[in-house]
Design a protein around this motif. Structure first.
Motif, PDB file in Angstrom:
ATOM      1  N   TYR A   1       0.900  -1.436   0.022  1.00 53.58           N
ATOM      2  CA  TYR A   1      -0.211  -0.272   0.259  1.00 53.58           C
ATOM      3  C   TYR A   1       0.621   1.406  -0.146  1.00 53.58           C
ATOM      4  O   TYR A   1       0.664   2.760  -0.010  1.00 53.58           O
ATOM      5  CB  TYR A   1      -0.785   0.092   1.211  1.00 53.58           C
ATOM      6  N   GLY A   2       2.059   0.692   0.229  1.00 56.64           N
ATOM      7  CA  GLY A   2       2.779   2.120  -0.255  1.00 56.64           C
ATOM      8  C   GLY A   2       2.943   3.243   0.590  1.00 56.64           C
ATOM      9  O   GLY A   2       3.203   3.263   1.576  1.00 56.64           O
ATOM     10  N   ALA A   3       2.445   4.664  -0.161  1.00 59.47           N
ATOM     11  CA  ALA A   3       2.508   5.915   0.617  1.00 59.47           C
ATOM     12  C   ALA A   3       1.197   5.626   1.652  1.00 59.47           C
ATOM     13  O   ALA A   3       1.537   6.978   2.615  1.00 59.47           O
ATOM     14  CB  ALA A   3       2.562   6.449  -0.096  1.00 59.47           C
ATOM     15  N   ALA A   4      -0.022   5.003   1.313  1.00 57.38           N
ATOM     16  CA  ALA A   4      -0.555   5.462   2.301  1.00 57.38           C
ATOM     17  C   ALA A   4      -0.585   4.674   3.912  1.00 57.38           C
ATOM     18  O   ALA A   4      -1.048   5.282   4.694  1.00 57.38           O
ATOM     19  CB  ALA A   4      -1.872   4.405   1.753  1.00 57.38           C
ATOM     20  N   ILE A   5       1.369   4.458   4.213  1.00 55.85           N
ATOM     21  CA  ILE A   5       1.394   3.541   5.081  1.00 55.85           C
ATOM     22  C   ILE A   5       2.746   4.520   5.663  1.00 55.85           C
ATOM     23  O   ILE A   5       3.198   4.504   5.126  1.00 55.85           O
ATOM     24  CB  ILE A   5       1.373   2.297   5.272  1.00 55.85           C
ATOM     25  N   GLU A   6       1.952   5.452   7.259  1.00 50.63           N
ATOM     26  CA  GLU A   6       3.642   5.850   7.372  1.00 50.63           C
ATOM     27  C   GLU A   6       4.601   4.820   8.380  1.00 50.63           C
ATOM     28  O   GLU A   6       5.640   5.507   8.244  1.00 50.63           O
ATOM     29  CB  GLU A   6       2.459   7.224   8.363  1.00 50.63           C
ATOM     30  N   ARG A   7       3.721   4.093   8.684  1.00 52.16           N
ATOM     31  CA  ARG A   7       4.874   3.354   9.610  1.00 52.16           C
ATOM     32  C   ARG A   7       4.478   2.144  10.559  1.00 52.16           C
ATOM     33  O   ARG A   7       2.497   1.437   9.747  1.00 52.16           O
ATOM     34  CB  ARG A   7       5.211   4.155  11.095  1.00 52.16           C
ATOM     35  N   ARG A   8       5.523   0.526  10.879  1.00 49.90           N
ATOM     36  CA  ARG A   8       5.038  -0.868   9.764  1.00 49.90           C
ATOM     37  C   ARG A   8       5.799  -0.769  11.604  1.00 49.90           C
ATOM     38  O   ARG A   8       6.721  -0.873  11.205  1.00 49.90           O
ATOM     39  CB  ARG A   8       5.048  -0.969   9.149  1.00 49.90           C
ATOM     40  N   GLU A   9       4.857  -1.572  12.513  1.00 54.20           N
ATOM     41  CA  GLU A   9       5.666  -2.067  13.745  1.00 54.20           C
ATOM     42  C   GLU A   9       5.919  -2.720  14.325  1.00 54.20           C
ATOM     43  O   GLU A   9       4.846  -3.597  14.228  1.00 54.20           O
ATOM     44  CB  GLU A   9       5.898  -0.378  14.815  1.00 54.20           C
ATOM     45  N   SER A  10       6.865  -4.104  14.288  1.00 57.35           N
ATOM     46  CA  SER A  10       6.565  -5.737  15.149  1.00 57.35           C
ATOM     47  C   SER A  10       6.399  -5.125  16.385  1.00 57.35           C
ATOM     48  O   SER A  10       7.054  -4.340  16.949  1.00 57.35           O
ATOM     49  CB  SER A  10       7.829  -6.035  14.735  1.00 57.35           C
ATOM     50  N   GLY A  11       5.164  -5.851  17.013  1.00 60.13           N
ATOM     51  CA  GLY A  11       5.023  -6.254  18.513  1.00 60.13           C
ATOM     52  C   GLY A  11       5.327  -6.851  18.708  1.00 60.13           C
ATOM     53  O   GLY A  11       6.549  -7.774  18.821  1.00 60.13           O
ATOM     54  N   GLN A  12       4.862  -7.882  19.613  1.00 56.08           N
ATOM     55  CA  GLN A  12       4.566  -8.465  20.514  1.00 56.08           C
ATOM     56  C   GLN A  12       5.301 -10.151  20.220  1.00 56.08           C
ATOM     57  O   GLN A  12       4.517 -10.163  18.908  1.00 56.08           O
ATOM     58  CB  GLN A  12       3.958  -9.112  21.435  1.00 56.08           C
ATOM     59  N   LEU A  13       6.226 -10.885  19.949  1.00 50.37           N
ATOM     60  CA  LEU A  13       6.598 -12.332  19.594  1.00 50.37           C
ATOM     61  C   LEU A  13       6.209 -13.333  20.721  1.00 50.37           C
ATOM     62  O   LEU A  13       6.889 -13.030  22.103  1.00 50.37           O
ATOM     63  CB  LEU A  13       7.323 -12.444  18.599  1.00 50.37           C
ATOM     64  N   GLN A  14       5.061 -14.114  20.774  1.00 47.80           N
ATOM     65  CA  GLN A  14       5.254 -15.483  21.599  1.00 47.80           C
ATOM     66  C   GLN A  14       5.057 -16.627  20.715  1.00 47.80           C
ATOM     67  O   GLN A  14       4.725 -17.296  19.919  1.00 47.80           O
ATOM     68  CB  GLN A  14       4.075 -15.336  22.071  1.00 47.80           C
ATOM     69  N   VAL A  15       6.309 -17.619  21.884  1.00 45.67           N
ATOM     70  CA  VAL A  15       5.874 -18.936  21.278  1.00 45.67           C
ATOM     71  C   VAL A  15       6.339 -20.045  22.224  1.00 45.67           C
ATOM     72  O   VAL A  15       7.143 -19.211  23.817  1.00 45.67           O
ATOM     73  CB  VAL A  15       7.408 -19.388  20.225  1.00 45.67           C
ATOM     74  N   TYR A  16       4.583 -20.852  22.653  1.00 43.40           N
ATOM     75  CA  TYR A  16       5.437 -21.667  24.290  1.00 43.40           C
ATOM     76  C   TYR A  16       4.462 -22.425  23.637  1.00 43.40           C
ATOM     77  O   TYR A  16       3.618 -22.627  22.748  1.00 43.40           O
ATOM     78  CB  TYR A  16       4.171 -21.020  25.018  1.00 43.40           C
ATOM     79  N   PRO A  17       4.676 -24.232  24.016  1.00 42.16           N
ATOM     80  CA  PRO A  17       4.606 -25.534  24.842  1.00 42.16           C
ATOM     81  C   PRO A  17       3.109 -25.325  25.261  1.00 42.16           C
ATOM     82  O   PRO A  17       2.744 -24.311  26.172  1.00 42.16           O
ATOM     83  CB  PRO A  17       5.563 -26.120  24.849  1.00 42.16           C
ATOM     84  N   GLU A  18       2.214 -26.568  24.373  1.00 41.80           N
ATOM     85  CA  GLU A  18       1.041 -26.570  25.569  1.00 41.80           C
ATOM     86  C   GLU A  18       0.983 -27.920  25.964  1.00 41.80           C
ATOM     87  O   GLU A  18       1.180 -28.951  24.782  1.00 41.80           O
ATOM     88  CB  GLU A  18       0.321 -26.513  24.066  1.00 41.80           C
ATOM     89  N   VAL A  19       0.623 -28.006  27.069  1.00 38.59           N
ATOM     90  CA  VAL A  19       0.920 -29.173  27.901  1.00 38.59           C
ATOM     91  C   VAL A  19       0.045 -30.452  27.887  1.00 38.59           C
ATOM     92  O   VAL A  19      -0.857 -28.930  27.951  1.00 38.59           O
ATOM     93  CB  VAL A  19       2.397 -29.103  28.841  1.00 38.59           C
ATOM     94  N   LYS A  20      -0.146 -31.414  28.454  1.00 39.49           N
ATOM     95  CA  LYS A  20      -1.215 -31.821  28.304  1.00 39.49           C
ATOM     96  C   LYS A  20      -1.620 -31.281  29.931  1.00 39.49           C
ATOM     97  O   LYS A  20      -0.131 -31.815  31.290  1.00 39.49           O
ATOM     98  CB  LYS A  20      -0.800 -33.571  28.207  1.00 39.49           C
TER      99      LYS A  20
END
Length: 223
Positions: A56-75
């Motif tokens: 979308y080029g100039a329509a976007i002023e800023r793109r910022e990465s936020g929270q990254l989560q990776v976690y196991p699901e246990v029984k």
């Protein structure tokens, strides 16, 4: 020391102006029994999100990465991992509101992707803040002159001028109720969505002290 009578007044200004920015958050998720497969899917989906946003080029002023989560699901009641979950969020700032609805729905159409927003706001250095402050000062001057005139006097000098409140916009609200879009699978076509920008409220308030000439008329009680 201040010579002569002094009047203390308050000047206020209130404005409702169109927003200048819209923010929304897009979150890509992945889940698999294999950890590496989860990470690979998450990376692929996050990259697809970035590619679509950047298109979308100039329509976007800023793109910022936020929270990254990776976690196991246990029984339950054990440490045996049954699956791995991953998510990564991106906050997008848009200046062209005509493409906002389209972009959000196209992102929501992607597999395992969630959209929240938009949140409307003004730029921190927007000139509307300065205009509101000037208007508040102007009202303080006019009010001081009205008081002086009622006493048969005139304003002679400014003694003090200070902020009496804030000139920050009220907390941003989303149009209607909280807007959240979650993709549940590919749609035949992305529908049109018009989002109405929410006006932003700006308020400025000042207190001022002025000296006035000697009054020639005393105000009657109740006037």
């Amino acid at each position: 020391m201040v010579d002569g009578p002094v009047v203390v007044v308050r000047g206020e200004a209130f404005r409702e102006v169109p927003p200048e920015l819209a923010r929304f958050q897009v979150t890509a998720t992945a889940r698999d029994k294999d950890r590496q497969a989860t990470l690979a899917r998450l990376a692929e989906r996050a990259e697809a999100v970035r590619t679509l946003i950047d298109s979308y080029g100039a329509a976007i002023e800023r793109r910022e990465s936020g929270q990254l989560q990776v976690y196991p699901e246990v029984k339950r009641a054990s440490e045996r991992v049954v699956a791995y979950h991953g998510s990564v969020s991106t906050t997008v700032t848009v200046t062209d509101f005509t493409v906002l609805g389209e972009l959000m729905l196209r992102l929501a159409d992607r597999d395992q992707t969630q959209i929240a927003g938009p949140w409307w706001e003004l730029r921190p250095g927007s000139p509307v803040h300065r205009e509101a402050r000037r208007a508040a000062i102007g009202e303080a001057v006019d009010r001081a002159r009205e008081y002086a005139d009622a006493l048969g006097a005139r304003v002679t000098a400014l003694v003090q001028l200070a902020d009496a409140g804030t000139d920050q916009p009220r907390p941003m609200m989303m149009v209607g109720s909280a807007q959240s879009y979650r993709a549940k699978g590919a749609m035949d076509s992305v529908p049109e969505l018009d989002l109405d920008p929410q006006p932003q409220s700006i308020q400025a308030s000042v207190e001022a002290r002025f000296t006035i000439s000697e009054p020639t008329v005393l105000a009657e009680p109740g006037d």
